[in-house]
Design a protein around this motif. Structure first.
Motif, PDB file in Angstrom:
ATOM      1  N   ARG A   1       0.831  -1.204   0.000  1.00  0.00           N
ATOM      2  CA  ARG A   1       0.000   0.000   0.000  1.00  0.00           C
ATOM      3  C   ARG A   1       0.866   1.256   0.000  1.00  0.00           C
TER       4      ARG A   1
ATOM      5  N   LEU B   1     -11.391  -1.174  -1.993  1.00  0.00           N
ATOM      6  CA  LEU B   1     -10.470  -0.152  -2.480  1.00  0.00           C
ATOM      7  C   LEU B   1     -10.945   0.371  -3.833  1.00  0.00           C
TER       8      LEU B   1
ATOM      9  N   HIS C   1     -13.832   2.831  -3.240  1.00  0.00           N
ATOM     10  CA  HIS C   1     -13.375   4.137  -2.745  1.00  0.00           C
ATOM     11  C   HIS C   1     -12.648   4.915  -3.839  1.00  0.00           C
TER      12      HIS C   1
ATOM     13  N   TRP D   1      -7.854  11.362   2.680  1.00  0.00           N
ATOM     14  CA  TRP D   1      -7.847  10.046   2.026  1.00  0.00           C
ATOM     15  C   TRP D   1      -6.622   9.241   2.433  1.00  0.00           C
TER      16      TRP D   1
ATOM     17  N   SER E   1      -6.905   5.701   4.190  1.00  0.00           N
ATOM     18  CA  SER E   1      -6.418   4.494   3.517  1.00  0.00           C
ATOM     19  C   SER E   1      -5.138   3.928   4.116  1.00  0.00           C
TER      20      SER E   1
ATOM     21  N   LYS F   1      -6.555   0.892   7.031  1.00  0.00           N
ATOM     22  CA  LYS F   1      -5.469   0.241   6.312  1.00  0.00           C
ATOM     23  C   LYS F   1      -5.725  -1.244   6.091  1.00  0.00           C
TER      24      LYS F   1
ATOM     25  N   LEU G   1      -8.580  -2.133   3.495  1.00  0.00           N
ATOM     26  CA  LEU G   1      -8.255  -1.846   2.094  1.00  0.00           C
ATOM     27  C   LEU G   1      -7.060  -2.635   1.569  1.00  0.00           C
TER      28      LEU G   1
ATOM     29  N   GLU H   1      -3.176   0.432  -7.758  1.00  0.00           N
ATOM     30  CA  GLU H   1      -2.829   1.470  -6.783  1.00  0.00           C
ATOM     31  C   GLU H   1      -1.946   2.540  -7.419  1.00  0.00           C
TER      32      GLU H   1
END
Length: 353
Positions: A59, A125, A128, A175, A179, A184, A187, A275
């Motif tokens: 992430r 995820l 969002h 955000w 996230s 955490k 997601l 991502e």
């Protein structure tokens, strides 16, 4: 590409780009050399970021990839703002958003899908990200509607632009907290919670950070050299500022994200690829664009947040197709092909403007 060959070409093109800039080799030669140099510098930036990301987790790694992948675009845009080329800046912002949502994500999904029949990532995820992409369309679209009325003076336009810029930066920070901190675990992809038995990073943690700083500095120099050629290059070939900003600059600036996202997708890490691609688009819309507006005010002339109808249409179409494809948390090669087809349609349309 062999690592030794890559670094040889990187250093050669960087030095040659500097020489061509200060020795004035001519617009076309300077542009070609600088564009080639920034591709290799962006690739170096991508490699360094990926290595740092290995130590930081998926992430945070995806966030770092998106952030430093956008470094080239941000630095180029700051130089453009300083030169007062606001139309080209807005076009480059548009190009970065659609380039990441369509070109980077499309190539990642296509090539990853050719290797793996179906790839999955966190559906929450995806949800969002979709909401944030819609926020980006609203934030960039609403000012254009209101500022087009007769009641908006230049003072009011600047005030609205600066205010919205501040709000978007706050929304982006919230955000990141949501996230990266409070949600955490929710997601995270499954692969983040399991040990990583994949490839080891090319460099140690210390060397990776050092290379990341070095790559960013090299990007700053090459970006300035590239920007210095744009006005003459655009005039010489009769290209519109919108096309140059939305496609040429965006494609060159997206090199780092593109290579990193595609490599991750082909390793079946589609969550990390998404991502990078979607996260980079969101970062451009919610952070980079507002920062450029604030920076322009520091230079003495505020860039407004009014995008043209074709730019807003391109962003809206890109968000719509990307949202439709990513909302279920699964991808396949055909969906990647659809994204690339939309990018091709927009590219041809912008070229003919």
């Amino acid at each position: 590409m062999n690592q030794k060959l890559f670094f040889t070409l990187l250093l050669s093109l960087f030095v040659l780009s500097g020489i061509s800039h200060y020795a004035h080799f001519g617009t076309i030669i300077e542009f070609i050399i600088s564009a080639a140099a920034i591709l290799f510098v962006a690739g170096f930036l991508g490699k360094a970021t990926e290595s740092v990301a290995h130590y930081a987790g998926q992430r945070l790694g995806g966030f770092l990839n998106a952030t430093f992948g956008n470094a080239a675009e941000l630095i180029i845009a700051i130089f453009l703002v300083r030169e007062g080329l606001f139309d080209m800046v807005k076009a480059s912002i548009t190009g970065s958003i659609i380039g990441n949502l369509l070109l980077v994500l499309g190539a990642s999904v296509l090539l990853g899908g050719l290797k793996y029949k179906e790839q999955r990532f966190n559906v929450q995820l995806a949800s969002h990200n979709s909401s944030l992409m819609i926020l980006a369309v609203i934030a960039l679209g609403i000012p254009a509607i209101f500022i087009s009325t007769q009641h908006f003076t230049t003072h009011k336009t600047n005030m609205l632009s600066l205010t919205i810029a501040g709000i978007l930066i706050v929304a982006y920070i919230l955000w990141l907290i949501f996230s990266m901190v409070t949600h955490k675990d929710i997601l995270a992809d499954e692969e983040e919670t399991t040990p990583d038995h994949g490839e080891e990073p090319a460099w140690s943690k210390g060397k990776s950070i050092m290379y990341l700083v070095l790559a960013t500095l090299m990007t700053a120099f090459v970006s300035e050299w590239l920007v210095s050629t744009l006005h003459s290059f655009t005039a010489k070939f009769g290209l519109s500022e919108v096309f140059v900003g939305a496609f040429l600059i965006a494609i060159v600036g997206n090199a780092a994200e593109h290579s990193a996202a595609v490599m991750l997708a082909m390793k079946n890490k589609i969550g990390a690829a998404v991502e990078i691609a979607v996260g980079s688009s969101l970062q451009i819309a919610l952070f980079v664009a507002p920062v450029l507006i604030l920076v322009s005010a520091l230079f003495g002339k505020t860039m407004d947040i009014v995008f043209s109808p074709i730019e807003l249409a391109a962003i809206g179409v890109s968000v719509f197709i990307a949202k439709s494809i990513s909302k279920d948390g699964t991808t396949n090669w055909y969906e990647g092909a659809l994204l690339l087809i939309v990018y091709l349609i927009l590219g041809i349309s912008f070229y003919l403007v």
